[in-house]
Design a protein around this motif. Structure first.
Motif, PDB file in Angstrom:
ATOM      1  N   ALA A   1      -1.891   7.062  -9.727  1.00 17.72           N
ATOM      2  CA  ALA A   1      -1.523   8.074  -8.735  1.00 17.72           C
ATOM      3  C   ALA A   1      -0.185   7.784  -8.063  1.00 17.72           C
ATOM      4  O   ALA A   1       0.470   8.700  -7.563  1.00 17.72           O
ATOM      5  N   VAL A   2       0.220   6.511  -8.043  1.00 18.87           N
ATOM      6  CA  VAL A   2       1.499   6.155  -7.410  1.00 18.87           C
ATOM      7  C   VAL A   2       2.416   5.429  -8.397  1.00 18.87           C
ATOM      8  O   VAL A   2       3.375   4.762  -8.007  1.00 18.87           O
TER       9      VAL A   2
ATOM     10  N   CYS B   1      -1.502  -1.749  -4.225  1.00 17.56           N
ATOM     11  CA  CYS B   1      -0.712  -2.190  -5.375  1.00 17.56           C
ATOM     12  C   CYS B   1      -0.561  -3.703  -5.232  1.00 17.56           C
ATOM     13  O   CYS B   1      -0.257  -4.188  -4.136  1.00 17.56           O
TER      14      CYS B   1
ATOM     15  N   PRO C   1      -1.969   1.722  -9.170  1.00 14.38           N
ATOM     16  CA  PRO C   1      -2.747   2.877  -9.600  1.00 14.38           C
ATOM     17  C   PRO C   1      -1.858   3.999 -10.147  1.00 14.38           C
ATOM     18  O   PRO C   1      -0.733   4.211  -9.677  1.00 14.38           O
TER      19      PRO C   1
ATOM     20  N   THR D   1       0.852  -1.179   0.000  1.00 21.35           N
ATOM     21  CA  THR D   1       0.000   0.000   0.000  1.00 21.35           C
ATOM     22  C   THR D   1       0.891   1.233   0.000  1.00 21.35           C
ATOM     23  O   THR D   1       1.761   1.375   0.865  1.00 21.35           O
ATOM     24  N   GLU D   2       0.710   2.072  -0.984  1.00 25.13           N
ATOM     25  CA  GLU D   2       1.494   3.301  -1.144  1.00 25.13           C
ATOM     26  C   GLU D   2       0.534   4.481  -1.069  1.00 25.13           C
ATOM     27  O   GLU D   2      -0.374   4.598  -1.904  1.00 25.13           O
ATOM     28  N   GLU D   3       0.711   5.311  -0.051  1.00 27.50           N
ATOM     29  CA  GLU D   3      -0.124   6.498   0.120  1.00 27.50           C
ATOM     30  C   GLU D   3      -1.621   6.164   0.039  1.00 27.50           C
ATOM     31  O   GLU D   3      -2.405   6.871  -0.592  1.00 27.50           O
ATOM     32  N   GLY D   4      -2.006   5.046   0.634  1.00 27.52           N
ATOM     33  CA  GLY D   4      -3.403   4.637   0.657  1.00 27.52           C
ATOM     34  C   GLY D   4      -3.884   3.893  -0.577  1.00 27.52           C
ATOM     35  O   GLY D   4      -5.030   3.476  -0.642  1.00 27.52           O
ATOM     36  N   HIS D   5      -3.012   3.697  -1.570  1.00 26.10           N
ATOM     37  CA  HIS D   5      -3.373   2.998  -2.801  1.00 26.10           C
ATOM     38  C   HIS D   5      -2.856   1.557  -2.758  1.00 26.10           C
ATOM     39  O   HIS D   5      -1.668   1.329  -2.539  1.00 26.10           O
TER      40      HIS D   5
END
Length: 99
Positions: free
Chosen positions: A52-53, A31, A50, A25-29
């Motif tokens: 966004a990341v 993966c 996503p 999970t990167e910044e709430g996203h």
């Protein structure tokens, strides 16, 4: 869920064996690298990061973790995901894992 963590350059990627998924999970996203397992052949079916990341090397870290897990467990890999197939072509050290 397995508590196995696999270090990437700056990430401890989780291997959720029940879900057949490597995840970060990167910044709430979320993966992910999804796979199926048939005997000793892991089919890597989907890599998802996503937008966004994107561009941070997350997909490469997920795939590397999946391939290292396959090697440690004696699995062969069927790269059904185009990203995984391209990664394996670019990294000859993983060619021995190809199913």
């Amino acid at each position: 869920m397995s508590s196995d963590a696999h270090p990437g350059p700056a990430r401890a990627i989780r291997h959720d064996e029940a879900a057949r998924r490597f995840e970060w999970t990167e910044e709430g996203h979320a993966c992910v690298l999804d796979y199926t397992l048939d005997g000793a052949v892991a089919s890597f079916t989907h890599t998802g990061v996503p937008a966004a990341v994107g561009g941070r090397g997350i997909a490469a870290d997920l795939v590397r973790c999946g391939l290292e897990t396959a090697r440690a467990r004696g699995w062969k890999v069927r790269p059904l995901c185009s990203y995984v197939a391209a990664y394996m072509r670019r990294h000859p050290e993983y060619q021995d894992l190809a199913a």
